[in-house]
Design a protein around this motif. Structure first.
Motif, PDB file in Angstrom:
ATOM      1  N   TYR A 171      -5.740  17.205  15.772  1.00 37.90           N
ATOM      2  CA  TYR A 171      -6.831  16.940  15.390  1.00 37.90           C
ATOM      3  C   TYR A 171      -8.044  16.602  15.980  1.00 37.90           C
ATOM      4  N   ILE A 172      -7.695  15.434  17.326  1.00 38.97           N
ATOM      5  CA  ILE A 172      -7.797  14.136  17.827  1.00 38.97           C
ATOM      6  C   ILE A 172      -9.239  15.160  18.659  1.00 38.97           C
ATOM      7  N   PRO A 173      -9.268  16.214  19.317  1.00 42.60           N
ATOM      8  CA  PRO A 173      -9.397  16.684  20.571  1.00 42.60           C
ATOM      9  C   PRO A 173     -10.364  17.253  19.888  1.00 42.60           C
ATOM     10  N   HIS A 174     -10.802  17.475  18.559  1.00 44.93           N
ATOM     11  CA  HIS A 174     -11.787  18.418  17.669  1.00 44.93           C
ATOM     12  C   HIS A 174     -13.071  17.159  16.858  1.00 44.93           C
ATOM     13  N   LEU A 175     -12.259  16.064  17.057  1.00 44.21           N
ATOM     14  CA  LEU A 175     -12.942  14.362  16.793  1.00 44.21           C
ATOM     15  C   LEU A 175     -13.395  13.700  18.093  1.00 44.21           C
ATOM     16  N   MET A 176     -14.368  14.347  19.148  1.00 41.91           N
ATOM     17  CA  MET A 176     -14.054  13.723  20.302  1.00 41.91           C
ATOM     18  C   MET A 176     -15.697  13.149  20.137  1.00 41.91           C
ATOM     19  N   ASN A 177     -16.986  13.598  19.801  1.00 40.18           N
ATOM     20  CA  ASN A 177     -18.053  13.051  18.787  1.00 40.18           C
ATOM     21  C   ASN A 177     -18.301  12.691  17.710  1.00 40.18           C
ATOM     22  N   THR A 178     -19.596  11.972  18.060  1.00 45.74           N
ATOM     23  CA  THR A 178     -19.635  11.316  16.947  1.00 45.74           C
ATOM     24  C   THR A 178     -20.303  12.556  15.955  1.00 45.74           C
ATOM     25  N   VAL A 231      -7.576  19.912   6.259  1.00 47.02           N
ATOM     26  CA  VAL A 231      -6.360  19.551   6.804  1.00 47.02           C
ATOM     27  C   VAL A 231      -5.076  18.542   6.511  1.00 47.02           C
ATOM     28  N   ILE A 232      -3.947  19.121   6.526  1.00 49.34           N
ATOM     29  CA  ILE A 232      -2.899  18.387   5.720  1.00 49.34           C
ATOM     30  C   ILE A 232      -1.686  17.838   6.214  1.00 49.34           C
ATOM     31  N   LEU A 233      -1.391  16.454   6.117  1.00 53.47           N
ATOM     32  CA  LEU A 233      -0.789  15.441   6.791  1.00 53.47           C
ATOM     33  C   LEU A 233       0.325  15.293   6.517  1.00 53.47           C
ATOM     34  N   ASP A 234       1.229  14.639   7.137  1.00 53.37           N
ATOM     35  CA  ASP A 234       1.930  14.341   6.534  1.00 53.37           C
ATOM     36  C   ASP A 234       2.265  13.052   7.323  1.00 53.37           C
ATOM     37  N   MET A 235       1.674  12.027   6.516  1.00 55.02           N
ATOM     38  CA  MET A 235       1.574  10.439   6.787  1.00 55.02           C
ATOM     39  C   MET A 235       2.478   9.714   6.834  1.00 55.02           C
ATOM     40  N   THR A 236       3.585   9.811   6.618  1.00 53.10           N
ATOM     41  CA  THR A 236       4.791   9.542   6.559  1.00 53.10           C
ATOM     42  C   THR A 236       4.897   9.140   7.757  1.00 53.10           C
ATOM     43  N   LYS A 237       4.799  10.324   9.231  1.00 57.37           N
ATOM     44  CA  LYS A 237       5.120  10.056   9.699  1.00 57.37           C
ATOM     45  C   LYS A 237       4.378   8.940  10.979  1.00 57.37           C
ATOM     46  N   LEU A 238       3.939   8.120  10.079  1.00 56.04           N
ATOM     47  CA  LEU A 238       2.400   7.392  10.796  1.00 56.04           C
ATOM     48  C   LEU A 238       2.708   6.187  10.189  1.00 56.04           C
ATOM     49  N   PHE A 239       4.123   6.074   8.979  1.00 52.15           N
ATOM     50  CA  PHE A 239       4.325   4.494   8.754  1.00 52.15           C
ATOM     51  C   PHE A 239       5.613   4.426  10.103  1.00 52.15           C
ATOM     52  N   SER A 240       5.542   3.366   9.869  1.00 54.17           N
ATOM     53  CA  SER A 240       6.562   2.523  10.872  1.00 54.17           C
ATOM     54  C   SER A 240       7.840   2.625   9.841  1.00 54.17           C
ATOM     55  N   ARG A 298       1.915  15.451   2.097  1.00 52.96           N
ATOM     56  CA  ARG A 298       0.936  15.993   1.808  1.00 52.96           C
ATOM     57  C   ARG A 298      -0.148  15.453   1.697  1.00 52.96           C
ATOM     58  N   VAL A 299      -0.630  15.279   2.418  1.00 50.53           N
ATOM     59  CA  VAL A 299      -2.335  14.598   1.925  1.00 50.53           C
ATOM     60  C   VAL A 299      -2.990  15.486   2.292  1.00 50.53           C
ATOM     61  N   LEU A 300      -3.833  16.564   1.562  1.00 52.84           N
ATOM     62  CA  LEU A 300      -5.237  17.033   2.115  1.00 52.84           C
ATOM     63  C   LEU A 300      -6.324  16.048   2.784  1.00 52.84           C
ATOM     64  N   VAL A 301      -7.270  15.912   3.981  1.00 55.23           N
ATOM     65  CA  VAL A 301      -8.150  15.350   4.738  1.00 55.23           C
ATOM     66  C   VAL A 301      -9.020  16.170   4.945  1.00 55.23           C
ATOM     67  N   SER A 302      -9.889  15.609   5.110  1.00 61.26           N
ATOM     68  CA  SER A 302     -10.621  15.511   6.030  1.00 61.26           C
ATOM     69  C   SER A 302     -10.987  14.533   7.001  1.00 61.26           C
ATOM     70  N   GLY A 303     -10.914  14.861   8.575  1.00 61.56           N
ATOM     71  CA  GLY A 303     -11.489  13.806   9.618  1.00 61.56           C
ATOM     72  C   GLY A 303     -13.084  13.777   9.743  1.00 61.56           C
ATOM     73  N   ILE A 304     -13.607  12.588  10.510  1.00 62.72           N
ATOM     74  CA  ILE A 304     -14.841  12.189  10.666  1.00 62.72           C
ATOM     75  C   ILE A 304     -14.436  11.584  12.083  1.00 62.72           C
ATOM     76  N   ASN A 305     -14.879  11.678  12.984  1.00 60.65           N
ATOM     77  CA  ASN A 305     -15.941  10.618  14.101  1.00 60.65           C
ATOM     78  C   ASN A 305     -17.482  10.326  14.051  1.00 60.65           C
ATOM     79  N   ASN A 306     -17.145   9.179  13.028  1.00 60.31           N
ATOM     80  CA  ASN A 306     -18.286   8.443  12.318  1.00 60.31           C
ATOM     81  C   ASN A 306     -19.160   7.753  13.538  1.00 60.31           C
ATOM     82  N   GLY A 307     -18.785   7.817  14.204  1.00 57.86           N
ATOM     83  CA  GLY A 307     -19.086   7.061  15.855  1.00 57.86           C
ATOM     84  C   GLY A 307     -18.639   5.616  15.899  1.00 57.86           C
ATOM     85  N   HIS A 308     -17.931   5.170  14.756  1.00 62.77           N
ATOM     86  CA  HIS A 308     -17.015   3.820  15.332  1.00 62.77           C
ATOM     87  C   HIS A 308     -15.418   4.228  15.087  1.00 62.77           C
ATOM     88  N   THR A 309     -14.792   5.148  14.668  1.00 62.19           N
ATOM     89  CA  THR A 309     -13.529   5.421  14.792  1.00 62.19           C
ATOM     90  C   THR A 309     -13.509   6.654  13.978  1.00 62.19           C
TER      91      THR A 309
END
Ligand SMILES: [Zn+2]
Length: 248
Positions: free
Chosen positions: A121-128, A135-144, A15-26
């Motif tokens: 969350y990606i559709p909310h981050l389409m533009n710079t 946002v709370i993410l389960d990052m273990t799902k993103l691990f190999s 359970r990771v509390l995060v904020s997401g941003i499209n910073n123009g590079h990623t």
């Protein structure tokens, strides 16, 4: 060379509390809140505890294995927990980046892509400049799926003259996303590519833990335009700071 510090140990990634941003590079998701609640990793090649600062994506991978690139690469950027970001950049082992490849698989029955939660969350981050927070993410799902099998080497974020401040840990088993999920990344407004042109650096010592099969991957590390990379390097620090990750 061998993995000195036992198996990798992850804690707090469910359970990771995060904020997401499209910073123009990623697209980047940064840890929010007190540093004390950030996830931490240690073990493997890591002598110290490293706290997660941010996760970002490259679509087309930056690294390759045996010369083959993956459609995507996720970078979990960690800072040595006893150091500020600025201090960490001056140390050989100041940063640890865990890299996970993303591969694309056609949608078939009972295929559960790993990235589904974060994809919301990606559709909310389409533009710079687009942001999402709280946002709370389960990052273990993103691990190999196999966290025992990885390559590791010490490298740099930027140019060869720079202090080599990064311990890379590169899982060789990818996570999967669907065609549709991958196409969504292609529509994100961050310019045509957000990976760097690569050049193999032969003197990096790459090793895998334990009894995993020994094959030398062609780990490629960006090289390219030093000036541009320097700019990016400092922009990254700027991003750390502007996201409220304070130096002590
Ligand atoms: Zn990266």
């Amino acid at each position: 060379m061998f993995i000195k510090y036992g198996p990798l140990q992850f804690s707090g990634y469910h359970r990771v509390l995060v904020s997401g941003i499209n910073n123009g590079h990623t697209i980047q998701f940064s840890s929010e809140g007190e540093e004390a609640i950030h996830p931490v990793v240690t073990g493997g090649p890591l002598k110290y505890l490293y706290r997660l600062e941010q996760l970002h994506f490259h679509w087309l991978s930056e690294h390759s294995i045996n010369g083959v690139k993956f459609p995507m690469e996720l970078h979990f950027v960690h800072v040595r927990s006893d150091l500020s970001v600025v201090e960490a950049l001056g140390k050989r082992d100041g940063l640890a980046i865990i890299s996970v490849f993303g591969n694309v698989q056609a949608e078939i029955d009972d295929f559960e892509p790993h990235v589904t939660e974060i994809m919301e969350y990606i559709p909310h981050l389409m533009n710079t400049g687009d942001r999402v927070s709280g946002v709370i993410l389960d990052m273990t799902k993103l691990f190999s799926p196999n966290k025992e099998s990885y390559y590791t080497y010490s490298g740099s974020l930027t140019s060869p003259e720079c202090n080599e401040a990064v311990i890379w840990i590169i899982f060789d088993e990818p996570v999967y996303l669907t065609d549709a999920q991958y196409r969504q990344f292609g529509k994100i407004g961050v310019g045509r590519h957000n990976f760097r042109s690569l050049q193999k650096i032969k003197h990096h010592l790459v090793f895998t833990p334990g009894e995993t099969r020994i094959h030398m991957p062609q780990i490629a590390v960006f090289f390219g335009d030093v000036i541009k990379l320097f700019r990016e390097f400092f922009r990254k620090i700027g991003t750390f700071m502007s996201n409220g990750i304070k130096s002590r």
